[in-house]
Design an enzyme around this catalytic site. Structure first.
Site, mmCIF file in Angstrom:
data_model
loop_
_atom_site.group_PDB
_atom_site.id
_atom_site.type_symbol
_atom_site.label_atom_id
_atom_site.label_comp_id
_atom_site.label_asym_id
_atom_site.label_seq_id
_atom_site.Cartn_x
_atom_site.Cartn_y
_atom_site.Cartn_z
ATOM 1 N N LYS A 111 0.859 -1.192 0.000
ATOM 2 C CA LYS A 111 0.000 0.000 0.000
ATOM 3 C C LYS A 111 0.884 1.226 0.000
ATOM 4 O O LYS A 111 2.013 1.195 0.497
ATOM 5 C CB LYS A 111 -0.878 0.030 1.262
HETATM 6 N N1 GLU Z 1 -7.392 -0.022 -3.170
HETATM 7 C C1 GLU Z 1 -8.110 -1.226 -3.454
HETATM 8 C C2 GLU Z 1 -8.113 -2.134 -2.234
HETATM 9 O O1 GLU Z 1 -7.952 -1.679 -1.135
HETATM 10 C C3 GLU Z 1 -7.649 -1.905 -4.734
HETATM 11 C C4 GLU Z 1 -6.236 -2.401 -4.728
HETATM 12 C C5 GLU Z 1 -5.741 -2.931 -6.064
HETATM 13 O O2 GLU Z 1 -6.532 -3.046 -6.989
HETATM 14 O O3 GLU Z 1 -4.546 -3.218 -6.131
HETATM 15 O O4 GLU Z 1 -8.351 -3.306 -2.339
#
Ligand code: GLU
Length: 421
Positions: A111
């Protein structure tokens, strides 16, 4: 027995660690493997100047945490929000690891985030911020290494700047470095609504499990970002009655039902959802306690805790957001008979279609929207079934069952890969 009093409900990282510890204790893992896979593998903190349109220059801080890469590249969104700090990004990165593992897609978890308030920025400022942040983290991202995506306050346009900045850095066009891109540069059909569509697929499974008819049932959705808005729209179109909606400004309640498109239009015209005429204004806290069958928290973490879980009236909670419910609230809800579909399963539709986007980019071959949705549904229905089977067998809640499956898979990857050097 785990001493839960050592974990602070207001801290997302403590909640991540408690969720992990509860499930890991049931798996009897080798202690070194449990310790290894709980911790982030790699963390990068960057600080960089942003020049605002009026000439002012401010130093901003950003992060990229790769929680785990044992089963594949790191994967996870980028968040622009004032609340972002290293511990929040660590928790969000960990949740990505378990999310990818529970739906069994070949990614680890990561993240990123920048501590800032993009809602007060011009488009040009947001572009400069994105490009400089990506430049700073570019040594550790890449299609085989770590693949960002949208999250709170980032969208397809931001992902397009990521593609461009990274590609300039590499001297060739590399669209597989990020997912959630515009279709014109290699995005996937179905990605925009994928998280919400996934919430609806798992909701259908949960409704079947508890014997609830979704036709005409009352739904409350917290959050009007990409996840919350589209979930409300899909459910409204499918015949559910959306009685509550909200954004950061506050919430709306109409027991006769709201039309999500009209609420969005009102917000776009006036800039304020709380003045929507055909509803009663409520606070975001009151919204969570409204009479309804289905509650979809799709905003930020830390919404349902010890203090309000008892007052939740929904029969099913589908977590569109990451980390909206604390493990303390989970215990209260379980005792009340509320069926909680945990975030790492409920909102995995987004990253699952991100996986499809990445596969399409690597193969240079694109799928139809029907193909995408069919494959998404298959993965989520299968995963829901696997989690539900563990929950029933072990007589535990769906969250701990999902963590047991996910942690078991990541632990096995560590076990067979071993230690080097
Ligand atoms: N931000 C989204 C999540 O928390 C998508 C993450 C992604 O597609 O890599 O799952």
């Amino acid at each position: 027995m785990i001493d839960k009093s050592r974990y602070d409900e207001s801290k997302p990282l403590d909640m991540h660690n408690l969720q992990f510890d509860v499930a890991a204790a049931k798996l009897n893992l080798e202690p070194w493997i449990a310790a290894k896979i709980k911790q982030p593998r790699r963390e990068l903190t960057v600080s960089f100047p942003l020049r605002y349109d009026d000439g002012r220059i401010e130093l901003l801080t950003g992060y990229r945490v790769q929680h785990n890469t044992l089963r594949g590249p790191g994967k996870g969104g980028i968040r622009f929000h004032p609340q972002v700090d290293l511990d929040e990004v660590r928790a969000l990165a960990g949740w990505m690891t378990w999310k990818c593992a529970v739906v069994d897609i070949p990614f680890g978890g990561a993240k990123g985030g920048v501590t800032c308030d993009p809602t007060t920025m011009s488009l040009a400022e947001k572009e400069r911020l994105t490009r400089r942040y990506i430049w700073e983290i570019s040594p550790i991202i890449g299609p085989e290494q770590d693949i960002p995506a949208p999250d709170v306050n980032t969208d397809a346009q931001v992902m397009a700047w990521v593609v461009d900045t990274y590609s300039v850095f590499k001297s060739y066009t590399c669209n597989s470095v990020v997912t959630g891109k515009p279709l014109s540069i290699g995005g996937s059909l179905g990605r925009l609504k994928a998280t919400s569509q996934g919430c609806v697929y798992v909701l259908a499974e949960a409704a079947r499990a508890v014997g609830l008819n979704l036709d005409g049932c009352r739904v409350v959705v917290q959050g009007m970002g990409n996840v919350g808005y589209h979930a409300a729209e899909i459910l409204h179109d499918a015949g559910a009655v959306v009685v509550g909606m909200s954004n950061v400004q506050g919430g709306l309640y109409n027991p006769g039902g709201l039309d999500p498109r009209r609420v969005l239009e009102h917000f776009q015209v006036t800039g304020d959802i709380t003045t929507y005429p055909e509803a009663q204004a409520v606070t975001n806290q009151e919204l969570l306690e409204l009479p309804c069958e289905v509650l979809i928290p799709a905003a930020l973490e830390g919404q349902i805790g010890r203090s309000n879980a008892e007052r939740v009236q929904a029969k099913i909670i589908v977590e569109g957001a990451n980390g909206p419910t604390s493990p303390f609230a989970d215990d209260i809800l379980y005792d009340k008979g509320v069926f909680v579909v945990p975030d790492i399963l409920a909102n995995a539709g987004g990253v699952t279609v991100s996986y499809f986007e990445w596969v399409q980019n690597l193969q240079k071959l694109f799928w139809t929207e029907d193909d995408v949705n069919q494959k998404l549904r298959d993965i989520l229905v299968r995963s829901f079934g696997e989690v539900h089977a563990v929950a029933r067998q072990e007589k535990i809640n769906m969250r701990t069952a999902a963590y047991m499956l996910a942690i078991g898979r990541v632990a096995e990857a560590k076990r067979v890969r071993g230690i080097f050097p």
